[in-house]
Structures are given as structure tokens and as C-alpha cells.
Write an enzyme that holds these catalytic residues in place. Structure first.
Site, PDB file in Angstrom:
ATOM      1  N   ASP A  64       0.882  -1.167   0.000  1.00  0.00           N
ATOM      2  CA  ASP A  64       0.000   0.000   0.000  1.00  0.00           C
ATOM      3  C   ASP A  64       0.920   1.218   0.000  1.00  0.00           C
ATOM      4  O   ASP A  64       1.616   1.473   0.982  1.00  0.00           O
ATOM      5  CB  ASP A  64      -0.862  -0.064   1.271  1.00  0.00           C
ATOM      6  CG  ASP A  64      -1.634   1.220   1.525  1.00  0.00           C
ATOM      7  OD1 ASP A  64      -1.527   2.167   0.717  1.00  0.00           O
ATOM      8  OD2 ASP A  64      -2.340   1.273   2.548  1.00  0.00           O
ATOM      9  N   TYR A 156      -9.452  14.899  -4.963  1.00  0.00           N
ATOM     10  CA  TYR A 156      -8.590  14.346  -6.022  1.00  0.00           C
ATOM     11  C   TYR A 156      -7.758  15.451  -6.691  1.00  0.00           C
ATOM     12  O   TYR A 156      -6.545  15.309  -6.878  1.00  0.00           O
ATOM     13  CB  TYR A 156      -9.489  13.643  -7.037  1.00  0.00           C
ATOM     14  CG  TYR A 156      -8.783  12.974  -8.186  1.00  0.00           C
ATOM     15  CD1 TYR A 156      -8.116  11.761  -8.018  1.00  0.00           C
ATOM     16  CD2 TYR A 156      -8.804  13.536  -9.463  1.00  0.00           C
ATOM     17  CE1 TYR A 156      -7.494  11.133  -9.092  1.00  0.00           C
ATOM     18  CE2 TYR A 156      -8.191  12.912 -10.535  1.00  0.00           C
ATOM     19  CZ  TYR A 156      -7.537  11.717 -10.347  1.00  0.00           C
ATOM     20  OH  TYR A 156      -6.918  11.095 -11.407  1.00  0.00           O
ATOM     21  N   ALA A 158      -6.939  18.341  -5.465  1.00  0.00           N
ATOM     22  CA  ALA A 158      -5.935  18.850  -4.522  1.00  0.00           C
ATOM     23  C   ALA A 158      -4.735  17.903  -4.468  1.00  0.00           C
ATOM     24  O   ALA A 158      -3.575  18.337  -4.459  1.00  0.00           O
ATOM     25  CB  ALA A 158      -6.554  19.004  -3.129  1.00  0.00           C
ATOM     26  N   LYS A 160      -3.713  15.876  -6.838  1.00  0.00           N
ATOM     27  CA  LYS A 160      -2.981  15.869  -8.111  1.00  0.00           C
ATOM     28  C   LYS A 160      -2.254  17.200  -8.348  1.00  0.00           C
ATOM     29  O   LYS A 160      -1.188  17.228  -8.971  1.00  0.00           O
ATOM     30  CB  LYS A 160      -3.944  15.560  -9.266  1.00  0.00           C
ATOM     31  CG  LYS A 160      -4.538  14.149  -9.201  1.00  0.00           C
ATOM     32  CD  LYS A 160      -3.456  13.075  -9.291  1.00  0.00           C
ATOM     33  CE  LYS A 160      -4.024  11.685  -9.466  1.00  0.00           C
ATOM     34  NZ  LYS A 160      -2.980  10.658  -9.586  1.00  0.00           N
ATOM     35  N   ILE A 189      -8.985   8.961 -19.866  1.00  0.00           N
ATOM     36  CA  ILE A 189      -8.529   7.675 -20.409  1.00  0.00           C
ATOM     37  C   ILE A 189      -9.460   6.596 -19.840  1.00  0.00           C
ATOM     38  O   ILE A 189      -9.425   6.349 -18.622  1.00  0.00           O
ATOM     39  CB  ILE A 189      -7.072   7.358 -19.945  1.00  0.00           C
ATOM     40  CG1 ILE A 189      -6.134   8.572 -20.085  1.00  0.00           C
ATOM     41  CG2 ILE A 189      -6.546   6.109 -20.630  1.00  0.00           C
ATOM     42  CD1 ILE A 189      -5.788   8.972 -21.473  1.00  0.00           C
TER      43      ILE A 189
HETATM   44  P1  NAD Z   1      -7.112   2.233 -12.026  1.00  0.00           P
HETATM   45  O1  NAD Z   1      -8.087   2.347 -10.904  1.00  0.00           O
HETATM   46  O2  NAD Z   1      -7.378   1.216 -13.087  1.00  0.00           O
HETATM   47  O3  NAD Z   1      -5.638   1.990 -11.484  1.00  0.00           O
HETATM   48  C1  NAD Z   1      -5.171   2.519 -10.283  1.00  0.00           C
HETATM   49  C2  NAD Z   1      -4.206   1.524  -9.702  1.00  0.00           C
HETATM   50  O4  NAD Z   1      -3.708   2.028  -8.449  1.00  0.00           O
HETATM   51  C3  NAD Z   1      -4.877   0.178  -9.421  1.00  0.00           C
HETATM   52  O5  NAD Z   1      -4.039  -0.861  -9.863  1.00  0.00           O
HETATM   53  C4  NAD Z   1      -4.978   0.177  -7.901  1.00  0.00           C
HETATM   54  O6  NAD Z   1      -4.966  -1.114  -7.335  1.00  0.00           O
HETATM   55  C5  NAD Z   1      -3.738   0.966  -7.523  1.00  0.00           C
HETATM   56  N1  NAD Z   1      -3.812   1.466  -6.162  1.00  0.00           N
HETATM   57  C6  NAD Z   1      -4.841   2.095  -5.563  1.00  0.00           C
HETATM   58  N2  NAD Z   1      -4.533   2.359  -4.290  1.00  0.00           N
HETATM   59  C7  NAD Z   1      -3.286   1.872  -4.075  1.00  0.00           C
HETATM   60  C8  NAD Z   1      -2.423   1.834  -2.952  1.00  0.00           C
HETATM   61  N3  NAD Z   1      -2.801   2.346  -1.779  1.00  0.00           N
HETATM   62  N4  NAD Z   1      -1.199   1.272  -3.083  1.00  0.00           N
HETATM   63  C9  NAD Z   1      -0.822   0.734  -4.275  1.00  0.00           C
HETATM   64  N5  NAD Z   1      -1.605   0.740  -5.375  1.00  0.00           N
HETATM   65  C10 NAD Z   1      -2.814   1.312  -5.267  1.00  0.00           C
HETATM   66  O7  NAD Z   1      -7.028   3.679 -12.646  1.00  0.00           O
HETATM   67  P2  NAD Z   1      -6.148   4.305 -13.841  1.00  0.00           P
HETATM   68  O8  NAD Z   1      -7.077   5.076 -14.663  1.00  0.00           O
HETATM   69  O9  NAD Z   1      -5.299   3.270 -14.466  1.00  0.00           O
HETATM   70  O10 NAD Z   1      -5.271   5.360 -13.016  1.00  0.00           O
HETATM   71  C11 NAD Z   1      -3.866   5.335 -12.944  1.00  0.00           C
HETATM   72  C12 NAD Z   1      -3.383   6.720 -12.555  1.00  0.00           C
HETATM   73  O11 NAD Z   1      -3.725   7.644 -13.575  1.00  0.00           O
HETATM   74  C13 NAD Z   1      -4.018   7.247 -11.275  1.00  0.00           C
HETATM   75  O12 NAD Z   1      -3.053   7.946 -10.522  1.00  0.00           O
HETATM   76  C14 NAD Z   1      -5.067   8.196 -11.790  1.00  0.00           C
HETATM   77  O13 NAD Z   1      -5.365   9.208 -10.851  1.00  0.00           O
HETATM   78  C15 NAD Z   1      -4.381   8.750 -13.017  1.00  0.00           C
HETATM   79  N6  NAD Z   1      -5.294   9.337 -13.981  1.00  0.00           N
HETATM   80  C16 NAD Z   1      -6.206   8.569 -14.648  1.00  0.00           C
HETATM   81  C17 NAD Z   1      -7.044   9.184 -15.565  1.00  0.00           C
HETATM   82  C18 NAD Z   1      -8.057   8.399 -16.346  1.00  0.00           C
HETATM   83  O14 NAD Z   1      -8.843   9.020 -17.070  1.00  0.00           O
HETATM   84  N7  NAD Z   1      -8.096   7.070 -16.256  1.00  0.00           N
HETATM   85  C19 NAD Z   1      -6.978  10.552 -15.789  1.00  0.00           C
HETATM   86  C20 NAD Z   1      -6.042  11.288 -15.086  1.00  0.00           C
HETATM   87  C21 NAD Z   1      -5.196  10.676 -14.190  1.00  0.00           C
END
Ligand code: NAD
Length: 248
Positions: A64, A156, A158, A160, A189
Site C-alpha cells: 500500500d 482528487y 488537490a 494531483k 482515459i
Molecule cells: P485504475 O483504478 O485502473 O488503477 C489505479 C491503480 O492504483 C490500481 O491498480 C490500484 O490497485 C492501484 N492502487 C490504488 N490504491 C493503491 C495503494 N494504496 N497502493 C498501491 N496501489 C494502489 O485507474 P487508472 O485510470 O489506471 O489510473 C492510474 C493513474 O492515472 C491514477 O493515478 C489516476 O489518478 C491517473 N489518472 C487517470 C485518468 C483516467 O482518465 N483514467 C486521468 C487522469 C489521471
């Protein structure tokens, strides 16, 4: 030739979504990879297998990232098992969307703990070995929400935006030692993170994007691979939006 040949990368939250795509692209570019997961060991093992099929070494580490000692143990294990560490990608992230009026204290704390404190935890653990070897790449995955704000995402956004200030400060601290710190800010995405957005909201979001379409997880992975490469050695402290023009 593969641009990351001989390098070792740790990608947090890489059993699925954007993190998985980043891990696969870095492996495709020649890096050995430490996958990190918090719950889904089976999915993490599958990513490890995929990377091994590409001819690279891979391990999976349960941690974590919001927990200081687990984050340190994860970084130490990656170095012990893969020999060294060159690239840290802080991708793990969560949302707990709610209008501020109704946001609970634990929704605020959970998001800040994983998305921002997690970055502090892993960066502090990785910077000692990076300083010793006088090289290293840190790439933090922020969001357009951190640049523009978003209704229902005060927590979120804040976290980021905080990550951006953190990264620029750390880029200044570590620059003289040959270590770069950069941020990639994805736009929309489609992944598990936003799977609950209804069709109307998706159409509205698409109408705001100059390129008029959502991105793919690979779009983020390509940007990360570039920032991790030798070709990006004179780039530090930048925020690279990969968002189809949404935040311009
Ligand atoms: P997702 O939910 O598929 O992946 C997030 C990953 O983080 C998962 O594998 C989850 O298990 C892991 N995670 C969560 N809490 C955790 C912890 N405490 N310790 C370790 N791992 C942990 O989402 P995603 O869309 O693949 O997001 C990946 C990153 O991209 C994130 O930081 C998200 O904020 C950022 N992001 C995503 C988007 C989008 O549109 N998908 C847009 C902007 C930013």
C-alpha cells in the site's frame, strides 16, 4: 534499439489500467520491471508473465503506497531482487468523488493519503539509492483535474495539484545530482477508475476535448517511456499533459 535497455523500473499500481500499460511499454523498451499491487495478486502475476514473454525480468510486490514502511520495503525489495533501480513511476491513485458539501473527512483523507502521501513515501525511499548512483528518473502521474479542477473532485484535484508542486520542488532539490522529476497529466482515459461515468457525461467530456476523442492507456505509457529515456535527460520539472488538448 530499445531506449531503456539495462534499466530497472518500479511502477506503482501496475496490475491494471494505465500502470499496467506503462509497465508493459517500459518492458517493451528494454527495462526490467517491478510491478506493485495492493489487492489483486493474480492480475499482478499476469502482468509479470506478459513482461517475461517480452524477454525482460519482472517481479510483483504487494504494498500500500500510502503506508510509509510498506512503500520503503517495496523499493528496497525491487532493488534487492532486480539489482538496482533507475526509474520510479508513481501511478497508483484513487478517487472518492463527492461535492465538497457532502464529502466525508475519510473521503478527503483516503485520497490525499494514496495520491499525495504515497508519492512522498516512494520518492523518499528511492531518492537515497538515486543519490548514491547520481542518476534516476521519477515520473509522477497527475491529472488534468489537478490543472483545471473538476466538480466533485476537490480531494482528487488537490492531491494531483499537490503532486505537481511536490515534483517541481523535488526536481530543484535533485537536479544538481543528475536526477530528473517530471509529471504526466492524463486527460480522460477509459479505465476502471472512471468506468461508472454515464454515456451523457462521456459525450459531454468528449465535446470539451479538441482532439474530440478519449485517450488510450498506451498514450500515457509512451509519454512516460520518453521521459524515462536518455533522450529526455535535459527535461526536469515539467508537467506534460496527455489529454487531447483538453487543458490547453
Ligand atoms: P485504475 O483504478 O485502473 O488503477 C489505479 C491503480 O492504483 C490500481 O491498480 C490500484 O490497485 C492501484 N492502487 C490504488 N490504491 C493503491 C495503494 N494504496 N497502493 C498501491 N496501489 C494502489 O485507474 P487508472 O485510470 O489506471 O489510473 C492510474 C493513474 O492515472 C491514477 O493515478 C489516476 O489518478 C491517473 N489518472 C487517470 C485518468 C483516467 O482518465 N483514467 C486521468 C487522469 C489521471
Amino acid at each position: 534499439m530499445a531506449i531503456l535497455s539495462g534499466k530497472v523500473a518500479l511502477v506503482t499500481g501496475s496490475s491494471r489500467g494505465i500502470g499496467r500499460a506503462i509497465a508493459l511499454e517500459l518492458a517493451h523498451q528494454g527495462a526490467d520491471i517491478a510491478i506493485n499491487y495492493v489487492h489483486n495478486a493474480i492480475a499482478a502475476t499476469e502482468v509479470v508473465r506478459e513482461i517475461e514473454t517480452l524477454g525482460q525480468r519482472a517481479i510483483s510486490l504487494e504494498a500500500d503506497v500510502g503506508d510509509f514502511s510498506q512503500a520503503k520495503t517495496m523499493v528496497d525489495c525491487a532493488i534487492k531482487e532486480l539489482g538496482h533501480l533507475d526509474i520510479l513511476v508513481n501511478n497508483a491513485g484513487i478517487t472518492r468523488d463527492m461535492l465538497l458539501m457532502r464529502m466525508r473527512e475519510d473521503d478527503w483523507e483516503a485520497v490525499l493519503r494514496v495520491n499525495l502521501k504515497g508519492v512522498f513515501n516512494t520518492c523518499q525511499a528511492a531518492m537515497r539509492p538515486f543519490l548514491r548512483q547520481r542518476s534516476g528518473r521519477i515520473i509522477n502521474i497527475s491529472s488534468v483535474s489537478g490543472l483545471m479542477g473538476q466538480v466533485g473532485q476537490t480531494n482528487y484535484a488537490a492531491s494531483k495539484a499537490g503532486m505537481i508542486g511536490f515534483s517541481k520542488s523535488l526536481a530543484r532539490e535533485l537536479g544538481p545530482r543528475g536526477i530528473t522529476v517530471n509529471v504526466v497529466a492524463p486527460g480522460f482515459i477509459p479505465t476502471d477508475l472512471n468506468a461508472d461515468l454515464d454515456a451523457e457525461m462521456q459525450a459531454h467530456l468528449k465535446s470539451l476535448i479538441p482532439l474530440a476523442r478519449f485517450g488510450a492507456v498506451e498514450d500515457i505509457a509512451y509519454a512516460v517511456a520518453f521521459l524515462a529515456s536518455a533522450q529526455a535527460h535535459y527535461i526536469t520539472g515539467v508537467v506534460l499533459p496527455v489529454d487531447g488538448g483538453l487543458s490547453m
